[in-house]
Design an enzyme around this catalytic site. Structure first.
Site, PDB file in Angstrom:
ATOM      1  N   ASP A  14     -29.639 -54.974  -2.187  1.00 50.55           N
ATOM      2  CA  ASP A  14     -28.057 -53.658  -2.067  1.00 50.55           C
ATOM      3  C   ASP A  14     -29.108 -53.758  -4.391  1.00 50.55           C
ATOM      4  O   ASP A  14     -28.983 -54.769  -5.101  1.00 50.55           O
ATOM      5  CB  ASP A  14     -27.954 -54.927  -2.600  1.00 50.55           C
ATOM      6  N   HIS A  16     -26.012 -52.683  -5.577  1.00 46.18           N
ATOM      7  CA  HIS A  16     -24.296 -52.648  -5.902  1.00 46.18           C
ATOM      8  C   HIS A  16     -24.485 -53.848  -7.714  1.00 46.18           C
ATOM      9  O   HIS A  16     -24.256 -54.875  -7.096  1.00 46.18           O
ATOM     10  CB  HIS A  16     -23.088 -53.112  -4.951  1.00 46.18           C
TER      11      HIS A  16
HETATM   12  C1  B12 Z   1     -20.624 -47.600  -6.975  1.00 51.55           C
HETATM   13  C2  B12 Z   1     -20.998 -48.127  -5.378  1.00 51.55           C
HETATM   14  C3  B12 Z   1     -22.043 -47.543  -5.334  1.00 51.55           C
HETATM   15  C4  B12 Z   1     -22.849 -47.033  -6.450  1.00 51.55           C
HETATM   16  C5  B12 Z   1     -24.020 -48.142  -7.448  1.00 51.55           C
HETATM   17  C6  B12 Z   1     -24.181 -47.758  -8.353  1.00 51.55           C
HETATM   18  C7  B12 Z   1     -24.573 -49.265  -8.766  1.00 51.55           C
HETATM   19  N1  B12 Z   1     -25.783 -49.183  -9.231  1.00 51.55           N
HETATM   20  O1  B12 Z   1     -23.657 -50.440  -8.949  1.00 51.55           O
HETATM   21  C8  B12 Z   1     -24.376 -46.257  -5.618  1.00 51.55           C
HETATM   22  C9  B12 Z   1     -23.963 -44.940  -5.642  1.00 51.55           C
HETATM   23  C10 B12 Z   1     -25.467 -46.215  -5.977  1.00 51.55           C
HETATM   24  C11 B12 Z   1     -24.122 -46.960  -3.846  1.00 51.55           C
HETATM   25  C12 B12 Z   1     -25.857 -46.738  -3.088  1.00 51.55           C
HETATM   26  C13 B12 Z   1     -25.283 -47.288  -1.924  1.00 51.55           C
HETATM   27  N2  B12 Z   1     -24.247 -47.808  -1.053  1.00 51.55           N
HETATM   28 CO1  B12 Z   1     -22.061 -48.439  -1.992  1.00 51.55          CO
HETATM   29  N3  B12 Z   1     -20.505 -47.998  -3.698  1.00 51.55           N
HETATM   30  C14 B12 Z   1     -20.138 -48.031  -4.143  1.00 51.55           C
HETATM   31  C15 B12 Z   1     -18.665 -47.969  -4.024  1.00 51.55           C
HETATM   32  C16 B12 Z   1     -18.076 -46.873  -4.252  1.00 51.55           C
HETATM   33  C17 B12 Z   1     -18.093 -49.294  -5.875  1.00 51.55           C
HETATM   34  C18 B12 Z   1     -18.646 -50.563  -5.561  1.00 51.55           C
HETATM   35  C19 B12 Z   1     -18.189 -51.478  -6.636  1.00 51.55           C
HETATM   36  O2  B12 Z   1     -18.655 -51.467  -7.514  1.00 51.55           O
HETATM   37  N4  B12 Z   1     -16.898 -52.018  -6.479  1.00 51.55           N
HETATM   38  C20 B12 Z   1     -16.488 -52.477  -7.789  1.00 51.55           C
HETATM   39  C21 B12 Z   1     -16.938 -53.653  -7.793  1.00 51.55           C
HETATM   40  C22 B12 Z   1     -16.048 -54.730  -9.419  1.00 51.55           C
HETATM   41  O3  B12 Z   1     -16.127 -54.854  -6.901  1.00 51.55           O
HETATM   42  P1  B12 Z   1     -17.509 -55.065  -5.538  1.00 51.55           P
HETATM   43  O4  B12 Z   1     -19.013 -54.812  -5.728  1.00 51.55           O
HETATM   44  O5  B12 Z   1     -16.730 -55.106  -4.355  1.00 51.55           O
HETATM   45  O6  B12 Z   1     -17.473 -56.857  -5.646  1.00 51.55           O
HETATM   46  C23 B12 Z   1     -15.900 -57.895  -5.813  1.00 51.55           C
HETATM   47  C24 B12 Z   1     -16.061 -58.881  -4.703  1.00 51.55           C
HETATM   48  O7  B12 Z   1     -16.549 -57.430  -3.299  1.00 51.55           O
HETATM   49  C25 B12 Z   1     -16.403 -59.495  -5.078  1.00 51.55           C
HETATM   50  N5  B12 Z   1     -17.558 -61.047  -4.296  1.00 51.55           N
HETATM   51  C26 B12 Z   1     -19.382 -59.668  -4.223  1.00 51.55           C
HETATM   52  N6  B12 Z   1     -19.790 -60.890  -4.510  1.00 51.55           N
HETATM   53  C27 B12 Z   1     -19.191 -62.179  -4.271  1.00 51.55           C
HETATM   54  C28 B12 Z   1     -19.428 -63.351  -4.346  1.00 51.55           C
HETATM   55  C29 B12 Z   1     -19.020 -64.465  -4.288  1.00 51.55           C
HETATM   56  C30 B12 Z   1     -18.789 -65.984  -3.836  1.00 51.55           C
HETATM   57  C31 B12 Z   1     -17.887 -64.404  -4.496  1.00 51.55           C
HETATM   58  C32 B12 Z   1     -16.377 -65.126  -4.788  1.00 51.55           C
HETATM   59  C33 B12 Z   1     -16.965 -62.788  -4.703  1.00 51.55           C
HETATM   60  C34 B12 Z   1     -17.593 -62.075  -4.617  1.00 51.55           C
HETATM   61  O8  B12 Z   1     -16.802 -60.261  -6.428  1.00 51.55           O
HETATM   62  C35 B12 Z   1     -16.521 -59.099  -7.133  1.00 51.55           C
HETATM   63  C36 B12 Z   1     -16.300 -58.413  -8.570  1.00 51.55           C
HETATM   64  O9  B12 Z   1     -14.759 -58.634  -8.203  1.00 51.55           O
HETATM   65  C37 B12 Z   1     -18.390 -48.869  -3.300  1.00 51.55           C
HETATM   66  C38 B12 Z   1     -17.090 -48.995  -2.534  1.00 51.55           C
HETATM   67  C39 B12 Z   1     -16.094 -49.660  -2.843  1.00 51.55           C
HETATM   68  N7  B12 Z   1     -14.727 -49.482  -3.338  1.00 51.55           N
HETATM   69  O10 B12 Z   1     -16.765 -50.697  -3.161  1.00 51.55           O
HETATM   70  C40 B12 Z   1     -19.932 -48.492  -2.303  1.00 51.55           C
HETATM   71  C41 B12 Z   1     -20.127 -48.852  -0.950  1.00 51.55           C
HETATM   72  C42 B12 Z   1     -19.777 -50.680  -1.280  1.00 51.55           C
HETATM   73  N8  B12 Z   1     -21.812 -48.584  -0.872  1.00 51.55           N
HETATM   74  C43 B12 Z   1     -22.090 -48.393   0.211  1.00 51.55           C
HETATM   75  C44 B12 Z   1     -22.411 -47.954   0.671  1.00 51.55           C
HETATM   76  C45 B12 Z   1     -23.191 -47.435   3.040  1.00 51.55           C
HETATM   77  C46 B12 Z   1     -24.442 -48.018   0.117  1.00 51.55           C
HETATM   78  C47 B12 Z   1     -25.359 -46.937   0.592  1.00 51.55           C
HETATM   79  C48 B12 Z   1     -26.093 -47.777   1.735  1.00 51.55           C
HETATM   80  C49 B12 Z   1     -24.963 -45.387   0.555  1.00 51.55           C
HETATM   81  C50 B12 Z   1     -25.997 -44.924   1.033  1.00 51.55           C
HETATM   82  N9  B12 Z   1     -26.084 -44.655   2.222  1.00 51.55           N
HETATM   83  O11 B12 Z   1     -27.441 -44.190   0.834  1.00 51.55           O
HETATM   84  C51 B12 Z   1     -26.082 -47.438  -1.342  1.00 51.55           C
HETATM   85  C52 B12 Z   1     -27.038 -48.373  -1.094  1.00 51.55           C
HETATM   86  C53 B12 Z   1     -27.985 -48.927  -2.000  1.00 51.55           C
HETATM   87  C54 B12 Z   1     -29.011 -50.037  -2.077  1.00 51.55           C
HETATM   88  N10 B12 Z   1     -30.352 -50.395  -1.288  1.00 51.55           N
HETATM   89  O12 B12 Z   1     -27.491 -50.875  -2.462  1.00 51.55           O
HETATM   90  C55 B12 Z   1     -20.522 -49.179   1.566  1.00 51.55           C
HETATM   91  C56 B12 Z   1     -20.600 -50.005   2.038  1.00 51.55           C
HETATM   92  C57 B12 Z   1     -20.935 -50.459   3.590  1.00 51.55           C
HETATM   93  C58 B12 Z   1     -20.501 -51.529   3.561  1.00 51.55           C
HETATM   94  N11 B12 Z   1     -20.788 -52.785   2.996  1.00 51.55           N
HETATM   95  O13 B12 Z   1     -19.867 -51.725   5.013  1.00 51.55           O
HETATM   96  C59 B12 Z   1     -19.692 -48.818  -0.047  1.00 51.55           C
HETATM   97  C60 B12 Z   1     -18.468 -50.451   0.701  1.00 51.55           C
HETATM   98  C61 B12 Z   1     -18.923 -47.920   0.108  1.00 51.55           C
HETATM   99  C62 B12 Z   1     -18.608 -47.335   1.565  1.00 51.55           C
HETATM  100  N12 B12 Z   1     -16.804 -47.870   1.679  1.00 51.55           N
HETATM  101  O14 B12 Z   1     -18.416 -47.395   3.004  1.00 51.55           O
HETATM  102  N13 B12 Z   1     -22.897 -47.448  -3.779  1.00 51.55           N
END
Ligand code: B12
Length: 147
Positions: A14, A16
Protein backbone atom coordinates in the site's frame (compact mmCIF):
# COMPACT_ATOMS: atom_id res chain seq x y z
CA UNK A 1 7.15 13.54 30.62
CA UNK A 2 7.92 9.83 30.26
CA UNK A 3 8.89 8.79 26.72
CA UNK A 4 6.63 6.20 25.12
CA UNK A 5 7.91 4.70 21.85
CA UNK A 6 5.52 3.66 19.11
CA UNK A 7 6.01 2.40 15.57
CA UNK A 8 3.84 3.57 12.69
CA UNK A 9 3.49 2.57 9.04
CA UNK A 10 1.33 1.48 6.12
CA UNK A 11 1.27 -2.29 5.68
CA UNK A 12 1.70 -4.46 2.59
CA UNK A 13 2.02 -3.06 -0.94
CA UNK A 14 0.00 0.00 0.00
CA UNK A 15 1.53 3.33 -1.12
CA UNK A 16 -0.99 5.83 0.36
CA UNK A 17 1.31 8.28 2.14
CA UNK A 18 -0.74 11.27 3.28
CA UNK A 19 -2.59 9.80 6.27
CA UNK A 20 0.66 8.29 7.50
CA UNK A 21 2.25 11.74 7.73
CA UNK A 22 -0.78 13.10 9.57
CA UNK A 23 -0.66 10.23 12.05
CA UNK A 24 3.05 10.89 12.67
CA UNK A 25 2.33 14.54 13.42
CA UNK A 26 -0.69 13.77 15.57
CA UNK A 27 0.97 11.19 17.81
CA UNK A 28 4.23 13.21 18.01
CA UNK A 29 2.29 16.31 19.03
CA UNK A 30 0.56 14.20 21.68
CA UNK A 31 3.97 13.40 23.21
CA UNK A 32 4.75 9.96 21.78
CA UNK A 33 8.18 9.16 20.35
CA UNK A 34 7.20 7.97 16.87
CA UNK A 35 9.26 5.78 14.54
CA UNK A 36 7.55 6.18 11.20
CA UNK A 37 8.35 3.44 8.70
CA UNK A 38 6.31 5.12 5.94
CA UNK A 39 4.56 3.08 3.27
CA UNK A 40 4.84 -0.51 1.99
CA UNK A 41 5.93 -2.03 5.29
CA UNK A 42 5.99 -5.78 5.94
CA UNK A 43 4.91 -7.41 9.19
CA UNK A 44 8.51 -8.26 10.04
CA UNK A 45 9.68 -4.70 9.34
CA UNK A 46 7.12 -3.43 11.87
CA UNK A 47 8.28 -6.03 14.39
CA UNK A 48 12.02 -5.41 13.77
CA UNK A 49 11.48 -1.68 14.37
CA UNK A 50 9.42 -2.30 17.50
CA UNK A 51 12.15 -4.53 18.93
CA UNK A 52 14.93 -2.07 18.00
CA UNK A 53 13.18 0.94 19.52
CA UNK A 54 11.54 -0.78 22.48
CA UNK A 55 8.13 0.28 21.17
CA UNK A 56 5.10 -0.45 23.29
CA UNK A 57 2.65 -0.11 20.41
CA UNK A 58 2.50 -0.73 16.66
CA UNK A 59 0.05 1.43 14.72
CA UNK A 60 -0.77 -0.16 11.38
CA UNK A 61 -2.51 1.63 8.51
CA UNK A 62 -4.11 0.02 5.48
CA UNK A 63 -5.84 2.18 2.90
CA UNK A 64 -6.15 0.12 -0.27
CA UNK A 65 -8.62 -2.51 0.95
CA UNK A 66 -6.34 -5.51 1.46
CA UNK A 67 -5.86 -5.35 5.21
CA UNK A 68 -7.16 -8.85 5.83
CA UNK A 69 -4.46 -10.50 3.73
CA UNK A 70 -1.69 -8.17 4.89
CA UNK A 71 -2.56 -8.43 8.59
CA UNK A 72 -3.20 -12.17 8.75
CA UNK A 73 -1.15 -13.73 11.55
CA UNK A 74 0.28 -10.39 12.73
CA UNK A 75 -0.46 -10.95 16.42
CA UNK A 76 0.97 -14.49 16.28
CA UNK A 77 4.11 -13.20 14.58
CA UNK A 78 4.52 -10.61 17.36
CA UNK A 79 4.22 -13.36 19.96
CA UNK A 80 6.68 -15.60 18.10
CA UNK A 81 9.21 -12.77 18.10
CA UNK A 82 8.82 -11.98 21.78
CA UNK A 83 6.53 -8.95 21.60
CA UNK A 84 4.08 -10.37 24.14
CA UNK A 85 2.78 -7.06 25.44
CA UNK A 86 2.81 -4.85 22.37
CA UNK A 87 -0.41 -2.90 21.77
CA UNK A 88 -1.65 -3.29 18.19
CA UNK A 89 -3.87 -0.68 16.52
CA UNK A 90 -5.18 -0.82 12.96
CA UNK A 91 -6.89 1.92 10.94
CA UNK A 92 -7.80 3.05 7.43
CA UNK A 93 -9.98 1.73 4.61
CA UNK A 94 -9.77 -1.86 5.66
CA UNK A 95 -11.91 -3.65 3.11
CA UNK A 96 -12.98 -3.09 -0.48
CA UNK A 97 -16.48 -1.71 -0.97
CA UNK A 98 -19.18 -0.81 1.52
CA UNK A 99 -19.33 -3.23 4.44
CA UNK A 100 -20.87 -2.72 7.87
CA UNK A 101 -18.29 -0.83 9.93
CA UNK A 102 -18.90 -2.80 13.13
CA UNK A 103 -18.48 -6.12 11.34
CA UNK A 104 -15.27 -4.92 9.71
CA UNK A 105 -13.83 -3.79 13.01
CA UNK A 106 -14.85 -7.03 14.75
CA UNK A 107 -13.09 -9.09 12.10
CA UNK A 108 -9.78 -7.41 12.88
CA UNK A 109 -10.32 -7.47 16.63
CA UNK A 110 -10.76 -11.23 16.26
CA UNK A 111 -7.42 -11.31 14.45
CA UNK A 112 -5.73 -9.93 17.57
CA UNK A 113 -5.73 -6.15 17.16
CA UNK A 114 -6.51 -4.24 20.36
CA UNK A 115 -8.38 -1.43 18.62
CA UNK A 116 -9.59 -0.98 15.07
CA UNK A 117 -10.58 2.28 13.39
CA UNK A 118 -12.46 2.32 10.12
CA UNK A 119 -14.96 4.59 8.40
CA UNK A 120 -16.10 7.42 10.65
CA UNK A 121 -13.95 6.07 13.52
CA UNK A 122 -10.86 7.03 11.52
CA UNK A 123 -11.18 10.64 12.49
CA UNK A 124 -8.42 11.50 14.96
CA UNK A 125 -10.07 12.55 18.21
CA UNK A 126 -9.18 10.66 21.38
CA UNK A 127 -6.90 7.96 19.96
CA UNK A 128 -3.81 9.33 21.70
CA UNK A 129 -5.50 9.08 25.11
CA UNK A 130 -6.82 5.60 24.30
CA UNK A 131 -3.32 4.54 23.29
CA UNK A 132 -1.80 5.91 26.47
CA UNK A 133 -4.43 4.08 28.55
CA UNK A 134 -3.95 0.83 26.62
CA UNK A 135 -0.17 0.97 27.02
CA UNK A 136 -0.57 1.50 30.78
CA UNK A 137 -2.99 -1.43 30.95
CA UNK A 138 -0.58 -3.59 28.98
CA UNK A 139 2.25 -2.72 31.37
CA UNK A 140 0.02 -3.95 34.16
CA UNK A 141 -0.60 -7.20 32.30
CA UNK A 142 -4.11 -6.20 31.28
CA UNK A 143 -4.00 -5.84 27.54
CA UNK A 144 -7.11 -4.09 26.25
CA UNK A 145 -9.26 -5.96 23.75
CA UNK A 146 -12.28 -4.08 22.50
CA UNK A 147 -15.29 -6.15 21.49
C1 B12 B 1 -4.52 9.96 -3.16
C2 B12 B 1 -5.02 8.55 -3.38
C3 B12 B 1 -4.19 7.69 -4.13
C4 B12 B 1 -2.80 8.06 -4.62
C5 B12 B 1 -1.83 7.88 -3.44
C6 B12 B 1 -0.65 8.84 -3.50
C7 B12 B 1 0.22 8.70 -2.26
N1 B12 B 1 1.43 8.27 -2.45
O1 B12 B 1 -0.25 8.95 -1.15
C8 B12 B 1 -2.60 7.03 -5.77
C9 B12 B 1 -3.11 7.63 -7.04
C10 B12 B 1 -1.17 6.54 -5.96
C11 B12 B 1 -3.55 5.93 -5.33
C12 B12 B 1 -3.43 4.63 -5.76
C13 B12 B 1 -4.35 3.62 -5.45
N2 B12 B 1 -5.51 3.78 -4.78
CO1 B12 B 1 -5.99 5.39 -3.82
N3 B12 B 1 -6.74 6.91 -3.05
C14 B12 B 1 -6.29 8.12 -2.86
C15 B12 B 1 -7.37 8.97 -2.17
C16 B12 B 1 -8.06 9.84 -3.22
C17 B12 B 1 -6.90 9.88 -1.05
C18 B12 B 1 -6.04 9.19 0.03
C19 B12 B 1 -5.61 10.24 1.02
O2 B12 B 1 -4.52 10.78 0.90
N4 B12 B 1 -6.50 10.55 2.00
C20 B12 B 1 -6.27 11.60 2.99
C21 B12 B 1 -5.72 11.01 4.28
C22 B12 B 1 -5.51 12.14 5.29
O3 B12 B 1 -6.68 10.10 4.81
P1 B12 B 1 -6.42 8.58 5.07
O4 B12 B 1 -5.35 8.08 4.13
O5 B12 B 1 -7.72 7.87 5.08
O6 B12 B 1 -5.77 8.50 6.54
C23 B12 B 1 -6.50 8.92 7.69
C24 B12 B 1 -7.44 7.88 8.27
O7 B12 B 1 -7.67 6.75 7.44
C25 B12 B 1 -6.86 7.51 9.59
N5 B12 B 1 -5.99 6.34 9.70
C26 B12 B 1 -5.28 5.69 8.76
N6 B12 B 1 -4.56 4.71 9.31
C27 B12 B 1 -4.81 4.74 10.63
C28 B12 B 1 -4.28 3.97 11.66
C29 B12 B 1 -4.69 4.24 12.97
C30 B12 B 1 -4.13 3.41 14.09
C31 B12 B 1 -5.63 5.28 13.23
C32 B12 B 1 -6.05 5.58 14.62
C33 B12 B 1 -6.17 6.04 12.19
C34 B12 B 1 -5.73 5.77 10.91
O8 B12 B 1 -6.09 8.64 9.96
C35 B12 B 1 -5.48 9.18 8.78
C36 B12 B 1 -5.16 10.63 9.03
O9 B12 B 1 -6.32 11.40 9.23
C37 B12 B 1 -8.32 7.87 -1.60
C38 B12 B 1 -9.79 8.27 -1.44
C39 B12 B 1 -10.03 9.03 -0.18
N7 B12 B 1 -10.78 10.08 -0.30
O10 B12 B 1 -9.53 8.65 0.90
C40 B12 B 1 -8.10 6.73 -2.58
C41 B12 B 1 -8.30 5.29 -2.12
C42 B12 B 1 -7.66 5.11 -0.75
N8 B12 B 1 -7.52 4.53 -3.12
C43 B12 B 1 -8.08 3.42 -3.44
C44 B12 B 1 -7.56 2.48 -4.38
C45 B12 B 1 -8.43 1.30 -4.74
C46 B12 B 1 -6.30 2.66 -4.96
C47 B12 B 1 -5.61 1.73 -5.95
C48 B12 B 1 -5.72 0.23 -5.64
C49 B12 B 1 -6.20 2.08 -7.33
C50 B12 B 1 -5.72 1.20 -8.47
N9 B12 B 1 -6.64 0.38 -8.94
O11 B12 B 1 -4.58 1.25 -8.83
C51 B12 B 1 -4.16 2.21 -5.90
C52 B12 B 1 -3.35 1.46 -4.82
C53 B12 B 1 -1.89 1.63 -5.03
C54 B12 B 1 -1.11 1.02 -3.88
N10 B12 B 1 -0.28 0.07 -4.18
O12 B12 B 1 -1.29 1.42 -2.75
C55 B12 B 1 -9.39 3.21 -2.72
C56 B12 B 1 -9.31 2.15 -1.63
C57 B12 B 1 -10.58 1.35 -1.62
C58 B12 B 1 -10.85 0.60 -0.37
N11 B12 B 1 -9.96 0.43 0.58
O13 B12 B 1 -11.96 0.18 -0.24
C59 B12 B 1 -9.73 4.66 -2.23
C60 B12 B 1 -10.52 4.73 -0.91
C61 B12 B 1 -10.55 5.35 -3.35
C62 B12 B 1 -11.91 4.72 -3.53
N12 B12 B 1 -12.95 5.31 -2.97
O14 B12 B 1 -12.06 3.71 -4.16
N13 B12 B 1 -4.50 6.40 -4.49
Amino acid sequence: MEQINVVLGVIGSDCHAVGNKILERYFSAEGFSVTNLGVMVSQDEFIDAAIETGAEAILVSSLYGHAEIDCEGFRDRCLERGLDHVVLYLGGNLVVGKTDQTAVEQKFLDMGFDRVFSGSHNELTDQAQLLRDDIMASRNGKRHRAG
